[in-house]
Design an enzyme around this catalytic site. Structure first.
Site, PDB file in Angstrom:
ATOM      1  N   GLU A  90      55.267  36.965  44.701  1.00 36.13           N
ATOM      2  CA  GLU A  90      55.529  38.349  44.314  1.00 36.13           C
ATOM      3  C   GLU A  90      55.290  39.284  45.501  1.00 36.13           C
ATOM      4  O   GLU A  90      54.475  38.992  46.383  1.00 36.13           O
ATOM      5  CB  GLU A  90      54.621  38.742  43.146  1.00 36.13           C
ATOM      6  CG  GLU A  90      55.012  38.012  41.869  1.00 36.13           C
ATOM      7  CD  GLU A  90      54.217  38.453  40.652  1.00 36.13           C
ATOM      8  OE1 GLU A  90      54.846  38.816  39.648  1.00 36.13           O
ATOM      9  OE2 GLU A  90      52.987  38.441  40.690  1.00 36.13           O
ATOM     10  N   CYS A 103      53.796  45.280  50.125  1.00 35.25           N
ATOM     11  CA  CYS A 103      52.689  44.332  50.070  1.00 35.25           C
ATOM     12  C   CYS A 103      53.305  42.946  49.914  1.00 35.25           C
ATOM     13  O   CYS A 103      53.980  42.683  48.927  1.00 35.25           O
ATOM     14  CB  CYS A 103      51.809  44.705  48.883  1.00 35.25           C
ATOM     15  SG  CYS A 103      50.440  43.575  48.595  1.00 35.25           S
ATOM     16  N   CYS A 110      46.918  30.482  45.969  1.00 38.37           N
ATOM     17  CA  CYS A 110      45.814  30.670  46.913  1.00 38.37           C
ATOM     18  C   CYS A 110      44.736  29.656  46.576  1.00 38.37           C
ATOM     19  O   CYS A 110      44.492  29.359  45.417  1.00 38.37           O
ATOM     20  CB  CYS A 110      45.244  32.090  46.786  1.00 38.37           C
ATOM     21  SG  CYS A 110      43.904  32.436  47.951  1.00 38.37           S
ATOM     22  N   CYS A 114      38.684  33.173  44.223  1.00 35.28           N
ATOM     23  CA  CYS A 114      37.870  34.347  43.865  1.00 35.28           C
ATOM     24  C   CYS A 114      37.891  34.530  42.343  1.00 35.28           C
ATOM     25  O   CYS A 114      38.934  34.412  41.704  1.00 35.28           O
ATOM     26  CB  CYS A 114      38.391  35.597  44.564  1.00 35.28           C
ATOM     27  SG  CYS A 114      38.245  35.523  46.362  1.00 35.28           S
ATOM     28  N   CYS A 117      40.455  37.117  40.703  1.00 38.30           N
ATOM     29  CA  CYS A 117      41.830  37.251  41.213  1.00 38.30           C
ATOM     30  C   CYS A 117      42.785  36.268  40.555  1.00 38.30           C
ATOM     31  O   CYS A 117      42.533  35.059  40.514  1.00 38.30           O
ATOM     32  CB  CYS A 117      41.826  37.044  42.733  1.00 38.30           C
ATOM     33  SG  CYS A 117      43.461  37.259  43.452  1.00 38.30           S
ATOM     34  N   CYS A 331      46.171  45.220  42.686  1.00 36.44           N
ATOM     35  CA  CYS A 331      45.401  44.183  43.391  1.00 36.44           C
ATOM     36  C   CYS A 331      44.875  43.139  42.420  1.00 36.44           C
ATOM     37  O   CYS A 331      44.311  43.461  41.390  1.00 36.44           O
ATOM     38  CB  CYS A 331      44.193  44.805  44.082  1.00 36.44           C
ATOM     39  SG  CYS A 331      44.627  46.052  45.270  1.00 36.44           S
TER      40      CYS A 331
HETATM   41  N1  SAH Z   1      43.345  36.768  50.256  1.00 37.74           N
HETATM   42  C1  SAH Z   1      43.297  38.069  50.846  1.00 37.74           C
HETATM   43  C2  SAH Z   1      44.489  38.879  50.448  1.00 37.74           C
HETATM   44  C3  SAH Z   1      44.501  39.344  49.020  1.00 37.74           C
HETATM   45  S1  SAH Z   1      44.499  41.066  49.088  1.00 37.74           S
HETATM   46  C4  SAH Z   1      41.984  38.746  50.517  1.00 37.74           C
HETATM   47  O1  SAH Z   1      41.215  38.177  49.761  1.00 37.74           O
HETATM   48  O2  SAH Z   1      41.701  39.791  51.065  1.00 37.74           O
HETATM   49  C5  SAH Z   1      44.154  41.545  47.561  1.00 37.74           C
HETATM   50  C6  SAH Z   1      42.913  42.387  47.466  1.00 37.74           C
HETATM   51  O3  SAH Z   1      42.717  42.646  46.078  1.00 37.74           O
HETATM   52  C7  SAH Z   1      41.668  41.662  47.938  1.00 37.74           C
HETATM   53  O4  SAH Z   1      40.738  42.581  48.436  1.00 37.74           O
HETATM   54  C8  SAH Z   1      41.165  41.088  46.655  1.00 37.74           C
HETATM   55  O5  SAH Z   1      39.822  40.718  46.724  1.00 37.74           O
HETATM   56  C9  SAH Z   1      41.429  42.229  45.715  1.00 37.74           C
HETATM   57  N2  SAH Z   1      41.447  41.848  44.303  1.00 37.74           N
HETATM   58  C10 SAH Z   1      41.653  40.624  43.779  1.00 37.74           C
HETATM   59  N3  SAH Z   1      41.581  40.676  42.433  1.00 37.74           N
HETATM   60  C11 SAH Z   1      41.319  41.962  42.114  1.00 37.74           C
HETATM   61  C12 SAH Z   1      41.160  42.644  40.898  1.00 37.74           C
HETATM   62  N4  SAH Z   1      41.243  42.003  39.750  1.00 37.74           N
HETATM   63  N5  SAH Z   1      40.937  43.967  40.927  1.00 37.74           N
HETATM   64  C13 SAH Z   1      40.874  44.637  42.108  1.00 37.74           C
HETATM   65  N6  SAH Z   1      41.040  44.039  43.299  1.00 37.74           N
HETATM   66  C14 SAH Z   1      41.242  42.714  43.304  1.00 37.74           C
END
Ligand code: SAH
Length: 343
Positions: A90, A103, A110, A114, A117, A331
């Protein structure tokens, strides 16, 4: 089969020379692939029909096909792209006063796991090539007849787990004969893969580095982000400091606020302490309510209070405006399969 869309112009020249094509053909082909982002060789009208057929047989274009497009109430657009082998990623188009920003995803899925996520559900299916990361930008530019002047590697995937393709993507995205995106208009977000950050620092690429922090101490961070067990804060923060020192750029830290988990005033003070002594900026993101793991955004007023505590303790911070929530484009809401059709 050499993937021409992932090659710099010198590499393309070399490859095509070995295949018996003159330099001017390489320049023409680079223009079609990198500037115009063609999805089919037949669009390359200054190449002979015979050459187009040969290229089609020997060098298929790995473009991204939009399979689904959703437009949010706030104007954010989310694309679901199908890749040549059936994998999906996406991309999210954000509209700002300064123009459009896309983006983009760097992996289908991935591996980092996390807790909050959605992109990590199902693990990492595969890395994207540079051409597939660029292809997301081309596909959106062509679909909407716009120019995308900013891009963020913040979609699906951990960019530093796909470093060689990402470095290629960066080199090609800034090429003035290609997309010609200014390096200053590119951000890369990582969950904290320390060797990758060192590599970026060494290369002095001039992009904005964002590091997903989400917790001010190892115990909490490890429970939310498995990567912290591999690269704890004691290694991560010094490498970020080094990045700022070497590149002269401020490092941005993302901090998703999770109600009752990481949003207390004591944690804000601890965070400010952690980032003391180098140019850092905290981006606060109230967790998206539809997030994985059952986390909730902070209670009303808590986000603003957290920011204030940070600022008082000496850390610069802003609250990120959340866009595209109604279409699961915010995000942490991207996934590598098509959601069920809206009823
Ligand atoms: N793998 C990279 C790129 C992903 S960027 C990273 O971890 O940075 C996406 C951003 O959104 C990251 O900062 C991630 O931690 C954040 N993110 C993931 N799930 C989220 C959520 N449910 N709410 C808000 N931010 C989130």
């Amino acid at each position: 089969m050499a993937d021409l869309g992932s090659m710099t112009l010198p590499e393309l020249r070399e490859t095509l020379k070995a295949e018996g094509l003159p330099d001017y053909r390489a320049a023409q082909i680079f223009d079609w692939l990198q500037k115009r982002g063609i999805a089919d060789w037949d669009e390359a009208t200054n190449l002979s029909k015979a050459l187009r057929e040969r290229l089609r047989a020997e060098h298929p274009i790995f473009s991204c096909t939009a399979e689904r497009k959703q437009v949010s109430r706030d104007g954010t657009v989310k694309y679901l792209f199908r890749l040549h082998d059936g994998e999906c990623v996406e991309s999210v188009l954000l509209r700002y006063e300064h123009g459009y920003s896309l983006c983009v995803s760097s992996q289908a899925g991935c591996a980092r796991g996390c807790a909050f996520c959605a992109s990590t559900v199902g693990g990492c299916r595969r890395n994207l090539s540079a051409a597939e990361i660029l292809g997301q930008i081309h596909a959106v530019q062509r679909d909407l007849h716009i120019r995308i002047g900013h891009t963020v590697l913040m979609g699906m995937g951990e960019p530093l787990d796909n470093l060689s393709a990402v470095l290629r993507f960066l080199a090609l995205a800034v090429d003035e004969n290609g997309l010609n995106i200014s390096g200053r208009h590119i951000s890369l977000s990582t969950c904290g893969v320390v060797p990758g950050i060192s590599k970026l620092a060494e290369l002095k690429l001039g992009l904005t580095l964002s590091v997903s922090l989400h917790a001010p101490d190892d115990e909490l961070r490890s429970s939310l982000m498995p990567v912290n067990r591999e690269y704890p804060l004691g290694e991560l923060i010094p490498v970020c400091r080094g990045y700022a020192l070497i590149t002269g750029r401020r490092v941005s830290f993302e901090y998703a606020l999770l109600r009752g988990v990481n949003d207390s005033p004591a944690q804000a003070r601890q965070l400010a302490l952690l980032l003391r002594g180098f140019p850092a900026h905290v981006n606060l993101i109230p967790v998206n309510s539809a997030s994985r793991g059952g986390f909730s955004p902070p209670a009303p007023g808590v986000t603003a209070a957290f920011r204030e505590t940070l600022e008082k303790a000496g850390a610069a911070a802003t609250i990120r405006r959340t866009l595209g929530q109604d279409i699961d484009a915010a995000c942490g809401q991207l996934r590598n399969h098509a959601p069920p059709p809206a009823s």
